[in-house]
Design a protein around this motif. Sequence first.
Motif, PDB file in Angstrom:
ATOM      1  N   ALA A 170       0.844  -1.205   0.000  1.00 27.78           N
ATOM      2  CA  ALA A 170       0.000   0.000   0.000  1.00 27.78           C
ATOM      3  C   ALA A 170       0.879   1.255   0.000  1.00 27.78           C
ATOM      4  O   ALA A 170       0.624   2.198  -0.760  1.00 27.78           O
ATOM      5  CB  ALA A 170      -0.910  -0.017   1.222  1.00 27.78           C
ATOM      6  N   GLU A 171       1.928   1.235   0.819  1.00 32.30           N
ATOM      7  CA  GLU A 171       2.842   2.400   0.878  1.00 32.30           C
ATOM      8  C   GLU A 171       3.468   2.668  -0.482  1.00 32.30           C
ATOM      9  O   GLU A 171       3.554   3.804  -0.930  1.00 32.30           O
ATOM     10  CB  GLU A 171       3.969   2.144   1.881  1.00 32.30           C
ATOM     11  N   ARG A 172       3.893   1.583  -1.155  1.00 28.22           N
ATOM     12  CA  ARG A 172       4.534   1.764  -2.469  1.00 28.22           C
ATOM     13  C   ARG A 172       3.538   2.290  -3.499  1.00 28.22           C
ATOM     14  O   ARG A 172       3.867   3.142  -4.308  1.00 28.22           O
ATOM     15  CB  ARG A 172       5.140   0.425  -2.949  1.00 28.22           C
ATOM     16  N   ILE A 173       2.317   1.786  -3.450  1.00 30.22           N
ATOM     17  CA  ILE A 173       1.289   2.270  -4.392  1.00 30.22           C
ATOM     18  C   ILE A 173       1.024   3.756  -4.145  1.00 30.22           C
ATOM     19  O   ILE A 173       0.936   4.553  -5.083  1.00 30.22           O
ATOM     20  CB  ILE A 173      -0.002   1.422  -4.292  1.00 30.22           C
ATOM     21  N   LEU A 174       0.944   4.133  -2.873  1.00 27.96           N
ATOM     22  CA  LEU A 174       0.706   5.551  -2.552  1.00 27.96           C
ATOM     23  C   LEU A 174       1.810   6.429  -3.142  1.00 27.96           C
ATOM     24  O   LEU A 174       1.551   7.506  -3.661  1.00 27.96           O
ATOM     25  CB  LEU A 174       0.641   5.752  -1.025  1.00 27.96           C
ATOM     26  N   LYS A 175       3.037   5.929  -3.073  1.00 26.41           N
ATOM     27  CA  LYS A 175       4.190   6.720  -3.562  1.00 26.41           C
ATOM     28  C   LYS A 175       4.329   6.673  -5.079  1.00 26.41           C
ATOM     29  O   LYS A 175       4.654   7.667  -5.713  1.00 26.41           O
ATOM     30  CB  LYS A 175       5.482   6.151  -2.957  1.00 26.41           C
ATOM     31  N   GLU A 176       4.106   5.485  -5.677  1.00 27.41           N
ATOM     32  CA  GLU A 176       4.526   5.291  -7.071  1.00 27.41           C
ATOM     33  C   GLU A 176       3.422   5.370  -8.108  1.00 27.41           C
ATOM     34  O   GLU A 176       3.686   5.622  -9.286  1.00 27.41           O
ATOM     35  CB  GLU A 176       5.216   3.902  -7.195  1.00 27.41           C
ATOM     36  N   VAL A 177       2.178   5.116  -7.729  1.00 23.86           N
ATOM     37  CA  VAL A 177       1.087   5.104  -8.728  1.00 23.86           C
ATOM     38  C   VAL A 177       0.457   6.497  -8.755  1.00 23.86           C
ATOM     39  O   VAL A 177       0.012   6.996  -7.714  1.00 23.86           O
ATOM     40  CB  VAL A 177       0.041   4.006  -8.388  1.00 23.86           C
ATOM     41  N   PRO A 178       0.445   7.139  -9.930  1.00 24.12           N
ATOM     42  CA  PRO A 178      -0.019   8.531  -9.964  1.00 24.12           C
ATOM     43  C   PRO A 178      -1.469   8.714  -9.513  1.00 24.12           C
ATOM     44  O   PRO A 178      -1.779   9.674  -8.819  1.00 24.12           O
ATOM     45  CB  PRO A 178       0.147   8.930 -11.439  1.00 24.12           C
ATOM     46  N   SER A 179      -2.368   7.810  -9.924  1.00 25.95           N
ATOM     47  CA  SER A 179      -3.767   7.983  -9.508  1.00 25.95           C
ATOM     48  C   SER A 179      -4.458   6.628  -9.449  1.00 25.95           C
ATOM     49  O   SER A 179      -4.078   5.692 -10.165  1.00 25.95           O
ATOM     50  CB  SER A 179      -4.504   8.891 -10.499  1.00 25.95           C
ATOM     51  N   VAL A 180      -5.443   6.529  -8.582  1.00 18.92           N
ATOM     52  CA  VAL A 180      -6.243   5.300  -8.473  1.00 18.92           C
ATOM     53  C   VAL A 180      -7.716   5.704  -8.443  1.00 18.92           C
ATOM     54  O   VAL A 180      -8.118   6.555  -7.645  1.00 18.92           O
ATOM     55  CB  VAL A 180      -5.889   4.490  -7.198  1.00 18.92           C
ATOM     56  N   ASP A 181      -8.505   5.084  -9.333  1.00 16.98           N
ATOM     57  CA  ASP A 181      -9.940   5.410  -9.414  1.00 16.98           C
ATOM     58  C   ASP A 181     -10.818   4.272  -8.897  1.00 16.98           C
ATOM     59  O   ASP A 181     -11.967   4.503  -8.527  1.00 16.98           O
ATOM     60  CB  ASP A 181     -10.327   5.691 -10.879  1.00 16.98           C
ATOM     61  N   ILE A 182     -10.283   3.049  -8.958  1.00 16.27           N
ATOM     62  CA  ILE A 182     -11.090   1.876  -8.582  1.00 16.27           C
ATOM     63  C   ILE A 182     -10.208   0.956  -7.735  1.00 16.27           C
ATOM     64  O   ILE A 182      -9.038   0.724  -8.073  1.00 16.27           O
ATOM     65  CB  ILE A 182     -11.550   1.115  -9.858  1.00 16.27           C
ATOM     66  N   LEU A 183     -10.778   0.441  -6.664  1.00 13.53           N
ATOM     67  CA  LEU A 183     -10.077  -0.587  -5.876  1.00 13.53           C
ATOM     68  C   LEU A 183     -10.988  -1.799  -5.779  1.00 13.53           C
ATOM     69  O   LEU A 183     -12.146  -1.681  -5.351  1.00 13.53           O
ATOM     70  CB  LEU A 183      -9.756  -0.058  -4.464  1.00 13.53           C
ATOM     71  N   ILE A 184     -10.464  -2.949  -6.192  1.00 16.96           N
ATOM     72  CA  ILE A 184     -11.233  -4.194  -6.069  1.00 16.96           C
ATOM     73  C   ILE A 184     -10.442  -5.185  -5.225  1.00 16.96           C
ATOM     74  O   ILE A 184      -9.319  -5.557  -5.561  1.00 16.96           O
ATOM     75  CB  ILE A 184     -11.548  -4.787  -7.456  1.00 16.96           C
ATOM     76  N   ASN A 185     -11.044  -5.598  -4.134  1.00 15.26           N
ATOM     77  CA  ASN A 185     -10.419  -6.612  -3.283  1.00 15.26           C
ATOM     78  C   ASN A 185     -11.067  -7.953  -3.566  1.00 15.26           C
ATOM     79  O   ASN A 185     -12.208  -8.187  -3.156  1.00 15.26           O
ATOM     80  CB  ASN A 185     -10.623  -6.238  -1.813  1.00 15.26           C
ATOM     81  N   SER A 186     -10.351  -8.811  -4.289  1.00 13.92           N
ATOM     82  CA  SER A 186     -10.912 -10.120  -4.637  1.00 13.92           C
ATOM     83  C   SER A 186     -10.088 -11.279  -4.088  1.00 13.92           C
ATOM     84  O   SER A 186     -10.509 -12.424  -4.197  1.00 13.92           O
ATOM     85  CB  SER A 186     -11.042 -10.249  -6.165  1.00 13.92           C
TER      86      SER A 186
END
Length: 329
Positions: A102-118
Amino acid sequence: MLKYIREYKIADMKDMIRNTKKQHLRSMESLQGKTAVIAGGTSGVGLSAVRVFAQYNCNLVLIARNEQKVKKLVDELQNEFKCTVVYYLADFTILEEVHKAAERILKEVPSVDILINSAGIHSTRKIYTQEGFESVFCVNYLAPFILTYRLITKLQQSPAARIIQVNSQGHRFNGFNINDLNWKKRIYTGLRGYGASKTAQLLSVWEFADRLEHTQITINAMHPGEVKSNIGSNNGPLYRWFHDKVVSKSLKDVIISGESLHYLASAPELSTVSGKYFNLTHPEKPAPHALDRETGALLWGKTLALTGLSSEKIWMSSMEEKIQCLKIL
Ligand SMILES: NC(=O)c1ccc[n+]([C@@H]2O[C@H](COP(=O)([O-])OP(=O)(O)OC[C@H]3O[C@@H](n4cnc5c(N)ncnc54)[C@H](OP(=O)(O)O)[C@@H]3O)[C@@H](O)[C@H]2O)c1
């Protein structure tokens, strides 16, 4: 337990049976320019969603435990579709890895519009993780909770964000006990362990939805249908034989799950719908025990403590929204 069984209404049961027979709804909305984080995208329901989302040009961020498997999938998707695909590794039985992803995604991914937990499992045996959690509760509830909680600040930057928790009609098996979340005091069975994890997730969805009410983020839960997948393949040979030879005969193609997730993630008519449970794409009333908000509030506090997310975050941007949120808290 008896109290909850008495609360079950015949009309709700009939509704559930009717929904199971209904065709799922479809969306034709493009996901071009959007980014979806999908956990559990290497198999079954999640994989079906990954492929449908890629067809609709969604950029993908996969969270997986098996590097070889996810690398192969990323290569296939990049050859077949135009979207960008990246992956992060996290074993959901190790919460520290989930925090790190999660920390890496917060730092490295510019934007997130959808989160799916499967990502999810069903285990006939009680197994504890190296961090001391009952593994089904850990994979199906605690790990997705961390991901959801931590990615909210990123989802908040999207003009309209949606979170979908892949839940299950299995929540109806219950097994949930707020005083024994980790199965130290009771006899464990596979169905009750699974039911407890899915009940916990539903209770948390209502809590998240309240806290996100004044934001542009929605959160819903869905049952992905009774579909062919690899769930339960971690269990013993007898279970697997019964599943292959008997259960799987009545299961549907997993495409209905992926298409339903695309509908829930994109249909314009759901843009402000939050805090609901869907049977594929049809709204449905969950079991009474999963609607107990007093227990849900207790669970929220216990989950923050168990996952090391002990300080309550307020995600709302303006002071007015923060005041509104504090009223709810
Ligand atoms: N299939 C159904 O009929 C059905 C019905 C109701 C609800 N569901 C729910 O649907 C969700 C997906 O299940 P499925 O049926 O698609 O099962 P599946 O085919 O076994 O897929 C499960 C996914 O979760 C991942 N996963 C399992 N353990 C993990 C761990 N420790 N760390 C990280 N990822 C892990 C798997 O990764 P690997 O590829 O590495 O194994 C896979 O990507 C689950 O939440 C399940 O409860 C399914």
